[in-house]
Design an enzyme around this catalytic site. Structure first.
Site, short mmCIF file in Angstrom:
data_model
loop_
_atom_site.label_atom_id
_atom_site.label_comp_id
_atom_site.label_asym_id
_atom_site.label_seq_id
_atom_site.Cartn_x
_atom_site.Cartn_y
_atom_site.Cartn_z
N HIS A 248 0.84 -1.19 0.00
CA HIS A 248 0.00 0.00 0.00
C HIS A 248 0.88 1.24 0.00
CE1 HIS A 248 0.78 0.03 4.34
NE2 HIS A 248 0.24 1.24 4.43
N HIS B 193 1.56 5.45 1.08
CA HIS B 193 1.35 6.51 2.05
C HIS B 193 1.38 7.84 1.30
CE1 HIS B 193 2.70 4.37 6.05
NE2 HIS B 193 1.61 3.85 5.53
N ASP C 48 -0.12 -0.44 10.63
CA ASP C 48 0.67 -1.23 9.69
C ASP C 48 1.42 -2.34 10.41
OD1 ASP C 48 -0.10 0.41 7.56
OD2 ASP C 48 1.66 1.70 7.73
N CYS D 71 -8.12 -5.95 22.83
CA CYS D 71 -8.27 -6.77 24.03
C CYS D 71 -8.35 -8.26 23.71
CB CYS D 71 -9.46 -6.30 24.87
SG CYS D 71 -11.07 -6.43 24.06
N HIS E 3 -15.12 -6.06 26.42
CA HIS E 3 -13.72 -6.00 26.83
C HIS E 3 -13.34 -7.30 27.52
CE1 HIS E 3 -9.92 -4.23 27.82
NE2 HIS E 3 -10.12 -4.30 29.12
N HIS F 86 -4.67 -6.84 30.23
CA HIS F 86 -5.74 -6.39 29.33
C HIS F 86 -5.22 -5.30 28.41
CE1 HIS F 86 -7.45 -2.54 31.40
NE2 HIS F 86 -6.16 -2.63 31.62
#
Length: 251
Positions: free
Chosen positions: A69, A71, A82, A126, A194, A221
């Site tokens: 891709h 930029h 990315d 998460c 979550h 977490h």
């Protein structure tokens, strides 16, 4: 990257500018070819997305060996997204700055740290920090679950944690032990949105150190918009808990 492929990528980037161009690098027999794709992202000047149907079309033509891709008006330096998606796809990513023309390639390491990773929904979030913990600690591998940002906000959307935990090998428990997944409802949400790994009183992770204080128990977490971390599990986090899940492979 071979000269004829680079030329094709540059032509694609010029044609799509100021949108991000995107495509796939294919191995077709002994040849390598560039397969240009349509950028179907909502904000194509800021990001790219390849439709699943077009990815499947490319796979019918050859083996996908890289993702490409551009930029626009930026350097070829990879963004956190990315880096995260390179790890998620397990493929090299080739980034072309345009119109500058600088090309950079990043490759997956397979060992992104569990702590301190930036938040990128769908790649470093998460669920992914939980999945990566299970893979590294217990050798478990889960399928790639597609998840749109904000899926938890609408009642007519599937409640992903509630609807998928059984087929992923989990069952509900009343008291957590180390390695259980804690599913919570955070913020304004219709569905539990979550999750984290219950670490009991020992926050240690192999090869990583965490700055946490207190007697525990602890939770690994990755909260939306924040780096992944270990916290003391209790108080408001316990109040937010909706499911305590144990995998069939629990030790």
């Amino acid at each position: 990257m071979r000269k004829h492929i680079l030329a094709a990528v540059q032509a694609h980037a010029a044609a799509e500018y100021p949108r991000e161009c995107c495509g796939l690098l294919l191995a077709v027999g002994r040849k390598q070819v560039y397969f240009p794709c349509e950028n179907v992202a909502t904000e194509p000047t800021e990001e790219f997305r390849i439709a699943a149907e077009q990815y499947a079309e490319a796979e019918d033509r050859g083996q996908v060996i890289g993702i490409v891709h551009s930029h626009p008006d930026a350097t070829s330096r990879p963004s956190p997204r990315d880096l995260a998606m390179c790890e998620a796809t397990g493929l090299p990513w080739h980034i072309l700055s345009w119109p500058e023309g600088d090309l950079r390639t990043i490759t997956p390491t397979g060992e992104t740290a569990l702590l301190g990773r930036p938040f990128v929904h769908g790649a470093w979030d998460c669920w992914q920090v939980c999945a990566d913990w299970y893979q590294r600690e217990w050798g478990l591998d889960f399928p790639a679950y597609a998840r749109e940002d904000g899926w938890w906000e609408q009642a007519d959307n599937p409640s992903l944690y509630e609807q998928l935990y059984e087929q992923a090998g989990f069952y509900q428990v009343d008291r957590p032990q180390r390695g259980d997944m804690i599913v919570m409802a955070v913020g304004r949400t219709v569905h539990p949105n979550h999750a984290g790994i219950y670490l009991d009183a020992d926050p240690a992770l192999p090869g990583e150190s965490a700055s946490v204080f207190g007697p525990g128990p602890f939770l690994l977490h990755h909260l939306y918009g924040r780096p992944s971390e270990i916290i003391v599990f209790g108080g408001p986090w316990l109040d937010r808990t909706r499911l305590m899940l144990r995998h069939r492979a629990a030790r």
